[in-house]
Design a protein around this motif. Structure first.
Motif, short mmCIF file in Angstrom:
data_model
loop_
_atom_site.label_atom_id
_atom_site.label_comp_id
_atom_site.label_asym_id
_atom_site.label_seq_id
_atom_site.Cartn_x
_atom_site.Cartn_y
_atom_site.Cartn_z
N HIS A 67 0.80 -1.23 0.00
CA HIS A 67 0.00 0.00 0.00
C HIS A 67 0.84 1.28 0.00
CE1 HIS A 67 -3.21 -2.77 0.96
NE2 HIS A 67 -4.10 -1.81 0.87
N ILE A 117 0.91 -6.62 -5.02
CA ILE A 117 -0.33 -6.41 -4.25
C ILE A 117 -0.71 -7.75 -3.63
CG2 ILE A 117 -2.72 -5.62 -4.33
CD1 ILE A 117 -2.01 -4.15 -6.95
N HIS A 119 -3.27 -9.30 -3.00
CA HIS A 119 -4.28 -10.16 -3.64
C HIS A 119 -3.83 -10.65 -5.02
CE1 HIS A 119 -6.46 -8.86 -0.28
NE2 HIS A 119 -6.59 -7.63 -0.72
N ASP A 138 -7.80 -6.75 4.88
CA ASP A 138 -8.01 -6.00 3.65
C ASP A 138 -9.31 -6.46 3.00
OD1 ASP A 138 -5.97 -4.24 1.77
OD2 ASP A 138 -7.65 -5.17 0.76
N HIS A 140 -10.46 -6.41 0.04
CA HIS A 140 -10.47 -7.08 -1.27
C HIS A 140 -9.93 -8.51 -1.24
CE1 HIS A 140 -11.34 -2.97 -2.53
NE2 HIS A 140 -12.17 -3.63 -3.29
N SER A 356 -4.14 -1.85 -9.70
CA SER A 356 -4.95 -2.27 -8.53
C SER A 356 -5.19 -3.77 -8.53
CB SER A 356 -6.29 -1.53 -8.44
OG SER A 356 -7.27 -2.21 -9.19
N CYS A 417 0.03 -0.87 -4.74
CA CYS A 417 -1.37 -0.41 -4.79
C CYS A 417 -1.48 0.94 -5.51
CB CYS A 417 -1.93 -0.27 -3.39
SG CYS A 417 -2.13 -1.85 -2.55
N CYS A 420 -4.55 3.52 -6.63
CA CYS A 420 -5.85 2.97 -6.26
C CYS A 420 -6.37 3.69 -5.02
CB CYS A 420 -5.73 1.47 -6.00
SG CYS A 420 -7.21 0.78 -5.30
N LEU A 421 -5.47 3.95 -4.07
CA LEU A 421 -5.89 4.73 -2.90
C LEU A 421 -4.89 5.80 -2.51
CD1 LEU A 421 -5.89 2.94 0.59
CD2 LEU A 421 -4.16 2.64 -1.15
N ASN A 439 -11.22 -0.05 -7.94
CA ASN A 439 -12.53 -0.55 -7.52
C ASN A 439 -13.36 0.43 -6.70
OD1 ASN A 439 -11.03 -0.68 -5.05
ND2 ASN A 439 -10.22 -2.64 -5.76
N ARG A 445 -10.74 9.40 -2.71
CA ARG A 445 -10.07 8.09 -2.71
C ARG A 445 -8.68 8.16 -3.36
NH1 ARG A 445 -9.89 2.75 -0.76
NH2 ARG A 445 -8.91 1.51 -2.36
#
Ligand SMILES: CC(C)[C@H](C(=O)O)[C@@H](O)C(=O)O
Ligand code: SF4
Length: 738
Positions: A67, A117, A119, A138, A140, A356, A417, A420-421, A439, A445
Motif C-alpha cells: 500500500h 499487491i 491479492h 483488507d 479485497h 490495482s 497499490c 488505487c488509494l 474498484n 479516494r
C-alpha cells in the motif's frame, strides 16, 4: 439412512472449517491462509507482543508491502528505510519487517521479484487454493474467491486473532447466487460484468451474504477475469464472492510454486472437484443477469453503484422523484464536477490509472496493449500502468507489452497499490479527473478532491488515447470481432480476454486458559447525546481517509474522524458539520444512514469513532466488516428499521439524550418510550463482560489442535512446511525464489 440435503459451495467450505459452534450459532472456524500487509498489521503484532503471544502457524502466513511503497524504479533499492521517503510510510514498512523477523514469517520485500499487491501474489504463488479459508486485513480479500476459496477481509483485531490462534469467530452468512447467462458482447470485460451487477443490486445488495457467481458467462472466464469479479464483491456489500473451481482453475494452479505436487495434487484435485453447489441447493436470494445486456460500463458518481453505459448520459437529479436520492445525486455530481445530461463520452480526463488488485494482471495488461498498440496517449493526459506484482511486470516486459506501453506514452511503474488509494506519492490533484481500473470511486479516494471513474482496463486504455471517456468498441477491428488475438514479441498469441465466444448455454466446554487475557471496557448502559448523520453509504474512507492509516497505534485518531467532511481545505473546522456543532461535540451515540461503514476493512474507522467518544452507532444497516470491527473495540452497533432510526434521528436533531441499555436490549428515549433491539447472545456476552475474543479462543487450544491433525491427515497439501524453511528476504537482494 439420512440423505444429506443439497448444499451450496459456500456452505460446504464453511462447514469443512468449523471447529466449534456456540449456542447462538457463532462458529469458531479454522483459517488456512493468512495474508499480511504493512497497513493493517502493526497494531495486531503489538497486541501479540503485549500479551506475550506468538504466531500459531507461521507456515500459513504470507506477507508483503504494497500500500505505502513508491512505484518508482527500484534499480537503486537497498532497503525500505532509504527507499521509502514519506516518514509514516517508512515507519509502517520498517515495522512490518521488524515483525516479520521477530515472528518468523515469510515475506516478499521490495528486493524480491515476487513482491506485489497482496491479492495478486497469493494466487500467483498457488498460496490461494480451492476450498481454503483465506483472510487478510483488507476488504479485497474477496478476490481469492475466484478459486472457490472462502476469502474475506477482516479488521486488525481479527488479524491478531488469526495470528494468535489460526482461527476466527464467524457467523454464517446467507447464500446469494448471481447467475450471468448468455454471452458477453464484444468489448465487454469481466470488470464491466461486475460494475453492471453492482449497478443492479446496489452497494448493499450483498450485505449479510456470500455471493456465488455462476452461469455460462462466469464459467467461460479465465481465472484473471474471475478474480476481477470476486474482487469487487465487497463493493456489492457481500462478505465474500465465490466461483466453483473447475478445469480452468486447476490448469491455472498446476505447477505454481505453492500448489500441491504429485500424489498430493491428485488427492487435492479430487477434493476440489466436489466443491460445487449441489443441484437443488437453496439460496436465500437469486439474481439472474443476461450477459448480452452488458455493454462497456463506467461510473459517473462517488459510489460503485453509480454506473452508466458508455453510450449513456450523466444522470439528471430532476428525474429522481425520491428527494433523498435526488439530493444524493446532486451532491455526487457537484463533487464530480459534472453537468446533468452530458453524454458520457464527452467527459474529458486528466489522468489514467491502470492497476490495482482488480485489474493489474497479465491479461488486463494484454488487453490494454491491444488497444494502445501503435497509438499515442492524448497529449493532455498523464497515464500510468502499475503491474500487480514483480512477476507480472517481468512477464509483460518479456511479452513485449511494456515497450508497447512506453511507446504509446504510458508511464510503466513498479508493482504496488499506487493510485488505487494514493497512500504513496501516486495521487490525483484536487479536481483532476481519472479513468481508473481500480474498484472504489469514493470522494477523495485517489487524492483530495480527485474525481474517479471506474472502468475496465481496455476502456481505460481507450480513454487514455482519446483523452476522454471513450467506447473501446471503436478500437476493436471488425474482422477480429469473434476471437481477438494479440501477437507478442515472442510471437506467441494470446486470446484477448474480452473476445466473444459461444458458450454452452456443537459446542464443547472450555479448556483451561493458559494465556493472558487482554479485555476491553465493558459496555452496559450508555446515556448521552446522539448526533444525527442520516446520509446513506458512509464508507470507511469517509470515516477516516487514507492519510491517517499510516499510524502504527490504535489511538489518537479522533481529531481526524470524518476529516474531509469535518474540515475545510485549509484545515479549519466546518461549523456546519454535525460533530463540529457545540451540542454534538461530546456525542457518544451516532444515528447513521443505511450501509454505514461500507468499503475498506480499516479498523481505523471504529478506532477514530471511539477516540472521538462515540460508543454506539444506530443505523438501518451496517457493512459486515465494519460492524465486526466495532464490537472488537467494545462498541455497540444497533440495527433498527429505517422508520425507527428516523424517529431517533429526530430526537437527535432536537438535542435529546438517549439511553442505550445493552443488558436489557432497549433504547430509552427522553419521553420514556422504549425501543427494543436484537443482538447475538455471544456478541452481547463479550460486550457486557468486556471479554477479549482471543483469550476466549485460547481456551479452545485442544480443539484447534485436534482440528489441525485431522486437517493434516486429510488435506496434507494445506500445511505449508514446503516453504517454511525459505530464508526471509527482508530488505535488499533481488530475484529471490523459493
Ligand atoms: C488498507 C486497507 C484496510 C484497505 C481495505 O481494506 O480495502 C485498502 O486496501 C483499500 O482498498 O481501501
Ligand atoms: S483495493 Fe487498492 S489499495 Fe486496496 S488492496 Fe487493492 S490495490 Fe491495494
Amino acid at each position: 439412512m439420512t440423505v444429506a440435503s443439497p448444499t451450496t459451495l459456500y456452505d460446504k467450505v464453511f462447514n469443512d472449517h468449523v471447529i466449534d459452534t456456540m449456542e447462538d450459532g457463532t462458529c469458531l472456524i479454522y483459517i488456512d491462509r493468512h495474508l499480511v500487509h504493512e497497513v493493517t498489521s502493526p497494531q495486531a503484532f503489538e497486541g501479540l507482543r503485549n500479551a506475550n503471544r506468538s504466531v500459531r502457524r507461521p507456515d500459513l502466513t504470507l506477507s508483503t508491502v504494497d500500500h505505502n511503497i513508491p512505484t518508482s524504479s527500484r534499480k537503486e533499492f537497498k532497503n525500505v528505510s532509504s527507499f521509502v521517503k514519506q516518514p509514516d510510510s517508512k515507519v509502517q514498512c520498517e515495522t512490518l519487517e521488524d515483525n516479520i523477523k521477530a515472528f518468523g514469517l515469510t515475506y516478499f520485500g521490495l528486493g524480491d521479484k515476487r513482491q506485489g499487491i497482496v491479492h495478486v501474489i497469493g494466487p500467483e504463488q498457488g498460496f490461494t487454493l480451492p476450498g481454503t479459508t483465506v483472510v487478510c486485513g483488507d476488504s479485497h480479500t474477496s478476490t481469492h474467491g475466484a478459486f472457490g476459496a472462502l476469502a474475506f477481509g477482516i479488521g486488525t483485531s481479527e488479524v491478531e486473532h488469526v495470528l494468535a490462534t489460526q482461527t476466527l469467530l464467524q457467523k454464517k452468512s446467507k447464500n446469494l447466487r448471481i447467475s450471468v447467462n448468455g454471452t458477453l458482447p464484444v468489448g465487454v470485460q469481466s470488470k464491466d460484468v461486475i460494475l453492471h451487477i453492482i449497478g443492479v443490486i446496489g452497494t448493499a445488495g450483498g450485505t449479510g451474504h456470500v455471493i456465488e457467481f455462476a452461469g455460462p458467462v462466469i464459467e467461460s472466464l479465465s481465472i484473471d477475469a474471475r478474480m476481477s469479479i470476486c474482487n469487487m464483491s465487497i463493493e456489492a456489500g457481500a462478505r465474500a464472492g465465490m466461483i466453483a473451481p473447475d478445469q480452468i482453475t486447476f490448469d491455472y494452479l498446476k505447477g505454481r510454486p505453492l500448489a500441491p505436487k504429485g500424489a498430493d495434487w491428485e488427492k487435492a484435485e479430487k477434493y476440489w472437484k466436489s466443491l460445487r453447489s449441489d443441484p437443488g441447493a437453496k439460496y436465500d436470494k437469486e439474481v439472474v443477469i443476461n450477459g448480452s445486456d452488458i455493454i462497456p460500463t463506467v461510473t459517473w458518481g462517488t459510489t460503485p453503484q453509480d454506473v452508466v453505459q458508455i453510450t449513456g448520459k450523466v444522470p439528471d437529479p430532476a428525474s429522481y422523484s425520491d428527494l433523498a436520492q435526488r439530493a444524493g445525486v446532486e451532491r455526487s455530481l457537484e463533487y464530480m464536477g459534472l453537468t446533468p445530461n452530458t453524454p458520457i463520452n464527452e467527459i474529458s480526463i486528466d489522468k489514467v490509472f491502470i492497476g490495482s488488485c482488480t485489474n493489474s494482471r497479465i491479461e488486463d495488461l494484454r488487453s490494454v496493449a491491444q488497444v494502445v498498440k501503435g497509438r499515442k496517449v492524448a497529449s493532455h493526459v498523464y497515464a500510468m500502468i502499475v503491474p500487480g506484482s514483480g512477476l507480472i511486470k517481468k512477464q509483460a516486459e518479456d511479452e513485449g507489452l511494456a515497450s508497447i506501453f512506453t511507446e504509446a506514452g504510458f508511464d510503466w511503474r513498479e508493482a504496488g497499490c499506487s493510485m488505487c488509494l494514493g497512500m504513496n506519492e501516486d495521487q490525483l490533484k484536487p479536481y483532476e479527473r481519472c479513468a481508473s481500473t481500480s474498484n472504489r470511486n469514493f470522494e477523495g479516494r485517489q487524492g483530495f478532491k480527485g474525481r474517479t471513474h471506474l472502468m475496465s482496463p481496455a476502456m481505460a486504455a481507450a480513454a487514455a488515447i482519446k483523452g476522454k471517456l471513450a467506447d473501446v468498441r471503436e478500437f476493436i477491428p471488425v474482422e477480429s470481432a469473434l476471437v481477438l488475438q494479440f501477437e507478442t514479441k515472442d510471437s506467441k498469441s494470446y486470446i484477448f480476454p474480452f473476445a466473444q465466444t459461444d458458450y454452452p448455454t456443537a459446542g464443547v466446554a472450555a479448556e483451561s486458559d493458559d494465556g493472558p487475557q487482554a479485555g476491553m471496557p465493558p459496555f452496559t448502559v450508555l446515556k448521552g447525546t446522539a448526533a444525527p448523520m442520516p446520509m446513506t453509504n458512509i464508507d470507511t474512507d469517509k470515516i477516516i481517509p487514507k492519510q491517517f492509516l499510516k499510524t502504527i497505534k490504535r489511538t489518537g485518531l479522533g481529531t481526524a474522524l470524518f476529516y474531509e467532511l469535518r474540515y475545510h481545505a485549509d484545515g479549519t473546522p466546518d461549523p456546519e458539520f454535525v460533530l463540529n456543532k457545540p451540542q454534538y461535540q461530546k456525542s457518544s451515540i451516532l444515528i447513521a444512514g443505511a450501509n454505514f461503514g461500507c468499503g475498506s476493512s480499516r479498523e481505523h474507522a471504529p478506532w477514530a469513532l471511539n477516540d472521538f467518544g462515540i460508543r454506539c452507532i444506530i443505523a438501518p444497516s451496517f457493512a459486515d466488516i465494519f460492524e465486526n470491527n466495532t464490537t472488537k473495540n467494545g462498541m455497540l452497533p444497533i440495527t433498527l428499521p429505517q422508520q425507527t432510526v428516523d424517529i431517533l434521528c429526530k430526537d437527535a436533531e432536537q438535542g435529546l439524550e438517549l439511553e442505550v441499555d445493552l443488558p436489557n436490549q432497549v433504547i430509552r428515549r427522553s419521553d420514556g418510550d422504549e425501543i427494543s433491539f436484537k443482538i447475538e447472545s455471544f456478541r452481547k456476552h463479550c460486550l457486557v463482560n468486556g471479554l477479549d475474543d482471543i483469550g476466549l479462543t485460547m481456551q479452545k487450544k485442544k480443539l484447534i489442535a485436534s482440528f489441525e491433525s485431522h486437517r493434516s491427515a486429510n488435506y496434507p497439501w494445506l500445511d505449508g512446511q514446503k516453504y517454511q524453511k525459505v530464508p526471509i528476504a527482508v530488505g535488499g537482494g533481488s530475484n529471490t525464489d523459493w
